[in-house]
Scaffold this active site. Sequence first.
Site, PDB file in Angstrom:
ATOM      1  N   ARG A  37       3.645  -6.454  -3.129  1.00  0.00           N
ATOM      2  CA  ARG A  37       4.275  -7.283  -4.165  1.00  0.00           C
ATOM      3  C   ARG A  37       4.875  -8.509  -3.490  1.00  0.00           C
ATOM      4  NH1 ARG A  37       9.133  -7.924  -6.980  1.00  0.00           N
ATOM      5  NH2 ARG A  37      10.138  -6.676  -5.359  1.00  0.00           N
TER       6      ARG A  37
ATOM      7  N   LYS B  88       7.798   3.362  -2.143  1.00  0.00           N
ATOM      8  CA  LYS B  88       8.290   1.978  -2.160  1.00  0.00           C
ATOM      9  C   LYS B  88       9.282   1.646  -1.048  1.00  0.00           C
ATOM     10  CE  LYS B  88       5.924   0.772  -4.463  1.00  0.00           C
ATOM     11  NZ  LYS B  88       4.474   1.051  -4.151  1.00  0.00           N
ATOM     12  N   SER B  89       9.276   2.482  -0.004  1.00  0.00           N
ATOM     13  CA  SER B  89      10.155   2.203   1.139  1.00  0.00           C
ATOM     14  C   SER B  89       9.447   1.411   2.234  1.00  0.00           C
ATOM     15  CB  SER B  89      10.650   3.512   1.755  1.00  0.00           C
ATOM     16  OG  SER B  89      11.392   4.230   0.835  1.00  0.00           O
TER      17      SER B  89
ATOM     18  N   THR C 159       3.189   1.628   3.189  1.00  0.00           N
ATOM     19  CA  THR C 159       1.923   0.940   3.480  1.00  0.00           C
ATOM     20  C   THR C 159       2.012   0.217   4.829  1.00  0.00           C
ATOM     21  OG1 THR C 159       1.887   0.511   1.093  1.00  0.00           O
ATOM     22  CG2 THR C 159       0.199  -0.585   2.424  1.00  0.00           C
ATOM     23  N   TRP C 160       3.116  -0.456   5.025  1.00  0.00           N
ATOM     24  CA  TRP C 160       3.335  -1.220   6.262  1.00  0.00           C
ATOM     25  C   TRP C 160       3.389  -0.299   7.477  1.00  0.00           C
ATOM     26  CZ3 TRP C 160       8.689  -3.171   8.143  1.00  0.00           C
ATOM     27  CH2 TRP C 160       8.535  -4.099   9.181  1.00  0.00           C
TER      28      TRP C 160
ATOM     29  N   SER D 106      11.340  -2.332  -6.556  1.00  0.00           N
ATOM     30  CA  SER D 106       9.928  -2.178  -6.196  1.00  0.00           C
ATOM     31  C   SER D 106       9.255  -1.103  -7.066  1.00  0.00           C
ATOM     32  CB  SER D 106       9.842  -1.814  -4.708  1.00  0.00           C
ATOM     33  OG  SER D 106       8.519  -1.780  -4.274  1.00  0.00           O
TER      34      SER D 106
ATOM     35  N   HIS E 157       5.505  12.262   1.067  1.00  0.00           N
ATOM     36  CA  HIS E 157       6.786  11.817   0.496  1.00  0.00           C
ATOM     37  C   HIS E 157       7.724  13.011   0.320  1.00  0.00           C
ATOM     38  CE1 HIS E 157       5.371   7.806  -0.327  1.00  0.00           C
ATOM     39  NE2 HIS E 157       4.580   8.123  -1.324  1.00  0.00           N
TER      40      HIS E 157
HETATM   41  P1  A3P Z   1       8.256  -4.903  -2.784  1.00  0.00           P
HETATM   42  O1  A3P Z   1       7.865  -4.303  -4.088  1.00  0.00           O
HETATM   43  O2  A3P Z   1       9.742  -5.055  -2.634  1.00  0.00           O
HETATM   44  O3  A3P Z   1       7.541  -6.166  -2.479  1.00  0.00           O
HETATM   45  P2  A3P Z   1       5.235   1.471  -0.266  1.00  0.00           P
HETATM   46  O4  A3P Z   1       4.252   1.007   0.739  1.00  0.00           O
HETATM   47  O5  A3P Z   1       6.136   2.560   0.245  1.00  0.00           O
HETATM   48  O6  A3P Z   1       4.620   1.755  -1.572  1.00  0.00           O
HETATM   49  O7  A3P Z   1       6.259   0.249  -0.465  1.00  0.00           O
HETATM   50  C1  A3P Z   1       5.826  -0.921  -1.084  1.00  0.00           C
HETATM   51  C2  A3P Z   1       6.772  -2.034  -0.692  1.00  0.00           C
HETATM   52  O8  A3P Z   1       6.455  -2.447   0.637  1.00  0.00           O
HETATM   53  C3  A3P Z   1       6.557  -3.245  -1.580  1.00  0.00           C
HETATM   54  O9  A3P Z   1       7.834  -3.899  -1.621  1.00  0.00           O
HETATM   55  C4  A3P Z   1       5.537  -4.021  -0.781  1.00  0.00           C
HETATM   56  O10 A3P Z   1       5.457  -5.377  -1.131  1.00  0.00           O
HETATM   57  C5  A3P Z   1       6.049  -3.804   0.628  1.00  0.00           C
HETATM   58  N1  A3P Z   1       4.997  -3.989   1.639  1.00  0.00           N
HETATM   59  C6  A3P Z   1       3.682  -3.667   1.542  1.00  0.00           C
HETATM   60  N2  A3P Z   1       3.035  -4.018   2.647  1.00  0.00           N
HETATM   61  C7  A3P Z   1       3.931  -4.573   3.472  1.00  0.00           C
HETATM   62  C8  A3P Z   1       3.840  -5.143   4.774  1.00  0.00           C
HETATM   63  N3  A3P Z   1       2.684  -5.219   5.426  1.00  0.00           N
HETATM   64  N4  A3P Z   1       4.979  -5.615   5.335  1.00  0.00           N
HETATM   65  C9  A3P Z   1       6.156  -5.545   4.684  1.00  0.00           C
HETATM   66  N5  A3P Z   1       6.302  -5.044   3.442  1.00  0.00           N
HETATM   67  C10 A3P Z   1       5.210  -4.550   2.837  1.00  0.00           C
END
Ligand code: A3P
Length: 348
Positions: free
Chosen positions: A314, A86-87, A90-91, A190, A160
């Site tokens: 999210r 959740k950091s 994915t991005w 998150s 991770h």
């Molecule tokens: P939130 O739950 O605060 O919206 P991970 O990818 O490590 O699982 O982290 C998920 C978090 O990254 C979620 O945060 C998600 O919405 C956010 N996220 C996913 N894709 C993203 C993107 N393309 N750009 C920015 N944030 C993104």
Amino acid sequence: MSAIISKDEPSPLPSHLIPCYLQENDIVPEFKNMVLSLPREKGWLASYLHLYQGFWHSTRQIQGVLSIQKHFKSLDNDILLVTTPKSGTTWLKAIIFSLVNRSVFPDTKHNHPLLTTNPHTLVPILELSLYMPSKSKHVIPDLSSIFKASVDSPRFLSTHLPYVSLPDSVKNSPCKLVYLCRNPKDVFVSLWHFTNRLKPESCAQNTIEESFEKFCEGVSSYGPVWDHSLGYWKVSSERPEKVLFLNYDDMRKEPFSHVKKLAEFLGFPFSTEEENNGDVTRILELCTFDNLSNLEVNRTGKLSSGEENKAFFRRGEVGDWVNYLTPEMTKKIDSIVEQKLHGSGLKF
Ligand code: A3P
């Protein structure tokens, strides 16, 4: 810290309702004694979290961790993205994939793999997919056939794992680590949403209060989050050529300069011509939250482990914690973080 739960406590889920990412009943013989010997607590999503080398892992995940430690050998030109869940994994997977492969996939609007494939499918998390034993079987993956590695095309992997648990071959080789941290308050919010979303409908949702207490005690997947980040922060200070330490909030504020820095660190710098041509901007546009989350594959697809792709998108905002944490919760977590980071130079 809440009491260690009994080893005999049954899984709260009936077996036919257990999705793949929650299956945990069969521990492979190779790791069974080890896993059962570890201290454990009730999990947020899976039944248990096990304490190993100072960090908490679900029963499935810990087997992947042990497998990597035993079997994974890094190559000198590997690129490893490290995050806590959740950091913003994915991005950053999407960004690094696009950056490293831009000569093969220069067109970000047509035929780009990210348009039809979720970033987690393109860049698997080592311990949660490739090295994850399943149904009592443990098959060591043949990475050389999965990644046709050569000097020009590094393997791009993710994990991770906390620094302490990385295999020696990763620590000692010249392979590059990119670490992404995020404000623990946003990570918590998150993670709380994510785990509730992955729970089958028949299971009770976790309250924010109970999850928060666990998070503050460090009892969350790959937690304590602050110790995780501190481990990589220390190495990045000592060996900046080895670990690039990034922060989600800073990247959101200034994505352009961060992507350029990232490209340089990884040995794929953008030329002036590429920059003037808009290549950095095009990659960033491809990887925006709005763009990725609206793609068909990410609205309707699933990972092979069963999670819906849309669960990884999210709100994608900085500071959403203000909408969930009470002033007391904020004070508590701020004071833990302040105490933990004191003197380290790290700030979230
Ligand atoms: P939130 O739950 O605060 O919206 P991970 O990818 O490590 O699982 O982290 C998920 C978090 O990254 C979620 O945060 C998600 O919405 C956010 N996220 C996913 N894709 C993203 C993107 N393309 N750009 C920015 N944030 C993104």
